[in-house]
Design a protein around this motif. Structure first.
Motif, PDB file in Angstrom:
ATOM      1  N   SER A   1       0.890  -1.206   0.003  1.00 33.79           N
ATOM      2  CA  SER A   1      -0.150   0.116  -0.210  1.00 33.79           C
ATOM      3  C   SER A   1       0.723   1.296   0.194  1.00 33.79           C
ATOM      4  O   SER A   1       1.914   1.235   0.827  1.00 33.79           O
ATOM      5  CB  SER A   1      -1.106  -0.107   1.345  1.00 33.79           C
ATOM      6  N   THR A   2       0.541   2.143  -1.065  1.00 32.71           N
ATOM      7  CA  THR A   2       1.522   3.389  -1.048  1.00 32.71           C
ATOM      8  C   THR A   2       1.418   4.245   0.406  1.00 32.71           C
ATOM      9  O   THR A   2       2.094   4.959   0.832  1.00 32.71           O
ATOM     10  CB  THR A   2       1.179   4.271  -2.090  1.00 32.71           C
TER      11      THR A   2
ATOM     12  N   GLN B   1      -1.222  -2.330  -6.157  1.00 27.79           N
ATOM     13  CA  GLN B   1      -1.181  -2.596  -4.734  1.00 27.79           C
ATOM     14  C   GLN B   1      -1.517  -3.992  -4.469  1.00 27.79           C
ATOM     15  O   GLN B   1      -2.641  -4.486  -4.875  1.00 27.79           O
ATOM     16  CB  GLN B   1      -1.854  -1.545  -4.083  1.00 27.79           C
TER      17      GLN B   1
ATOM     18  N   ARG C   1      -5.629   0.000   0.909  1.00 27.21           N
ATOM     19  CA  ARG C   1      -6.539   0.503   1.986  1.00 27.21           C
ATOM     20  C   ARG C   1      -7.594   1.513   1.359  1.00 27.21           C
ATOM     21  O   ARG C   1      -7.407   2.369   0.946  1.00 27.21           O
ATOM     22  CB  ARG C   1      -5.911   1.078   2.989  1.00 27.21           C
ATOM     23  N   GLY C   2      -8.969   1.271   2.010  1.00 32.98           N
ATOM     24  CA  GLY C   2      -9.827   2.223   1.376  1.00 32.98           C
ATOM     25  C   GLY C   2     -10.485   2.687   3.078  1.00 32.98           C
ATOM     26  O   GLY C   2      -9.750   2.463   4.005  1.00 32.98           O
ATOM     27  N   ARG C   3     -11.386   3.519   2.938  1.00 35.56           N
ATOM     28  CA  ARG C   3     -11.968   4.417   4.114  1.00 35.56           C
ATOM     29  C   ARG C   3     -12.813   3.293   4.922  1.00 35.56           C
ATOM     30  O   ARG C   3     -13.037   2.239   4.431  1.00 35.56           O
ATOM     31  CB  ARG C   3     -12.964   5.189   3.569  1.00 35.56           C
TER      32      ARG C   3
ATOM     33  N   LYS D   1     -17.601   5.675  -9.707  1.00 34.49           N
ATOM     34  CA  LYS D   1     -16.596   6.156  -8.686  1.00 34.49           C
ATOM     35  C   LYS D   1     -15.318   5.881  -9.788  1.00 34.49           C
ATOM     36  O   LYS D   1     -15.078   4.639  -9.919  1.00 34.49           O
ATOM     37  CB  LYS D   1     -16.471   5.514  -7.532  1.00 34.49           C
TER      38      LYS D   1
HETATM   39  C1  BTN Z   1     -11.825   4.965  -0.550  1.00 33.69           C
HETATM   40  O1  BTN Z   1     -12.350   4.889  -1.618  1.00 33.69           O
HETATM   41  O2  BTN Z   1     -12.623   4.252   0.356  1.00 33.69           O
HETATM   42  C2  BTN Z   1     -10.309   5.417  -0.436  1.00 33.69           C
HETATM   43  C3  BTN Z   1      -9.525   4.598  -1.379  1.00 33.69           C
HETATM   44  C4  BTN Z   1      -8.013   5.406  -1.100  1.00 33.69           C
HETATM   45  C5  BTN Z   1      -7.219   4.265  -2.126  1.00 33.69           C
HETATM   46  C6  BTN Z   1      -5.795   4.842  -2.224  1.00 33.69           C
HETATM   47  S1  BTN Z   1      -4.624   4.022  -3.305  1.00 33.69           S
HETATM   48  C7  BTN Z   1      -3.015   4.924  -2.966  1.00 33.69           C
HETATM   49  C8  BTN Z   1      -3.331   4.807  -1.247  1.00 33.69           C
HETATM   50  N1  BTN Z   1      -2.983   3.832  -0.752  1.00 33.69           N
HETATM   51  C9  BTN Z   1      -3.851   2.912  -0.156  1.00 33.69           C
HETATM   52  O3  BTN Z   1      -3.631   1.932   0.296  1.00 33.69           O
HETATM   53  N2  BTN Z   1      -4.864   3.643  -0.191  1.00 33.69           N
HETATM   54  C10 BTN Z   1      -4.867   4.872  -0.895  1.00 33.69           C
END
Ligand code: BTN
Length: 323
Positions: A90-91, A114, A118-120, A185
């Motif tokens: 994950s960046t 990746q 990770r997301g919200r 999205k």
């Molecule tokens: C969402 O829509 O829930 C947020 C997503 C965010 C994804 C980005 S990709 C680059 C960065 N690295 C991650 O692991 N997550 C964010």
């Protein structure tokens, strides 16, 4: 810089033209053997480099994410320091590690794929190779937790402008951190911050941005196939490097004037579902409301069925259109 890194830079600046092995070796101050080895490494990483006797090497049209490729599209003086991985977990995780070690503001980690995006709200973020762009930008602003939402909203405007520039199509923003095209999205943003216990202020923030630049081969997975979309209907040469350069430059520009809310006009212009009926969703609780606008603190301004108005901070709330 390694021979390979210098070679990518040279190729990126001479895309489509042949450069002889001797010419490259001369420019990079290395042997022709070292050039050949670096070419092989780049080919293994996915670059299409043709080698023709008596002509030399040529980087063909390709969309491989690289620091040299992104740099071509960065605004001069935007202050970004890039690290680009072909693949990482994950960046955001990578950049938080660098931040904890004292990395400077403007440090950027980008990846072509990746494995643990990770997301919200603890969700994962689908991050396939070749078609997506995943990047995180480190900033060290002097601001309180309540103000930190403006980092995410400024990033949404940066992505929207970049996607409009690259695709020529309209982009919408769904409060607070989702970027949409034609009701789908195309980007999610996750800002993760570390606070100083002494001052209570922000020590650093990592703004992570994930963009579906093109449609993945085989389409989006079942769970998101009805909501996910892509910036480009047909692939365009160098799209991911260009998108990355534009997003980083635009974000850094807005970040430098964050106190003046210079991004807010662009955010409001693209705010989706204004005047429409929505549901405010927090965990299992759903509250109906009408979406009015966002205020100067980027809070959502809503009107409840009894006519009263309220503001919502981003927190753990999601919004959905009421059909
Ligand atoms: C969402 O829509 O829930 C947020 C997503 C965010 C994804 C980005 S990709 C680059 C960065 N690295 C991650 O692991 N997550 C964010």
């Amino acid at each position: 810089m390694t021979v390979k890194e210098e070679l990518i830079r040279l190729f990126e600046h001479n895309r489509g033209s042949y450069l002889s092995g001797a010419e490259i070796a001369d420019k990079l101050g290395c042997t022709r053997g070292a050039v050949w080895k670096a070419v092989k490494n780049l080919q293994n990483e996915g670059y299409t480099i043709s080698a023709v006797t008596n002509k030399g090497y040529c980087l063909e049209a390709a969309d491989v994410l690289s620091a040299a490729g992104i740099e071509k599209y960065l605004d001069e003086g935007c202050g970004a320091k890039l690290t680009v991985y072909k693949e990482t977990d994950s960046t955001n995780i990578r950049l938080r590690e660098l931040a904890a070690e004292g990395a400077e503001e403007g440090t950027v980690v980008a990846a072509g794929m990746q494995t643990k995006g990770r997301g919200r709200l603890g969700r994962s973020f689908f991050s396939p190779s070749d078609t997506g762009l995943y990047l995180s930008i480190l900033i060290r602003p002097d601001m309180t937790a309540a103000d930190a939402v403006r980092i995410t909203t400024a990033a949404a405007v940066a992505v929207a402008e970049a996607a409009e520039e690259v695709s020529g199509r309209r982009v919408d923003i769904k409060w607070v951190n989702d970027v949409y095209m034609e009701d789908r999205k195309i980007c999610g943003i996750l800002t993760e911050a570390s606070f100083s216990l002494e001052s209570g202020g922000l020590d650093y923030a990592v703004c992570g941005i994930g963009i579906n630049v093109c449609r993945p081969e085989g389409g989006f997975p079942e769970e998101i196939k009805d909501i996910a979309g892509e910036v480009l209907k047909t692939p365009v040469e160098d799209a991911r490097n260009r998108m990355a350069g534009l997003v980083i430059s635009k974000f850094m520009k807005y970040y430098r004037s964050l106190g003046e809310n210079t991004f807010l006009k662009g955010y409001r212009q693209r705010l989706i579902w204004r005047g429409e009926d929505i549901n405010l969703i927090r965990g299992s609780e759903t509250v109906p409301a009408k979406l009015i606008d966002v205020d100067e603190q980027c809070r959502l301004l809503v009107e409840y069925p009894d006519g009263s108005r309220g503001t919502i901070s981003s927190g753990e709330i999601s919004i959905r259109r009421r059909k």
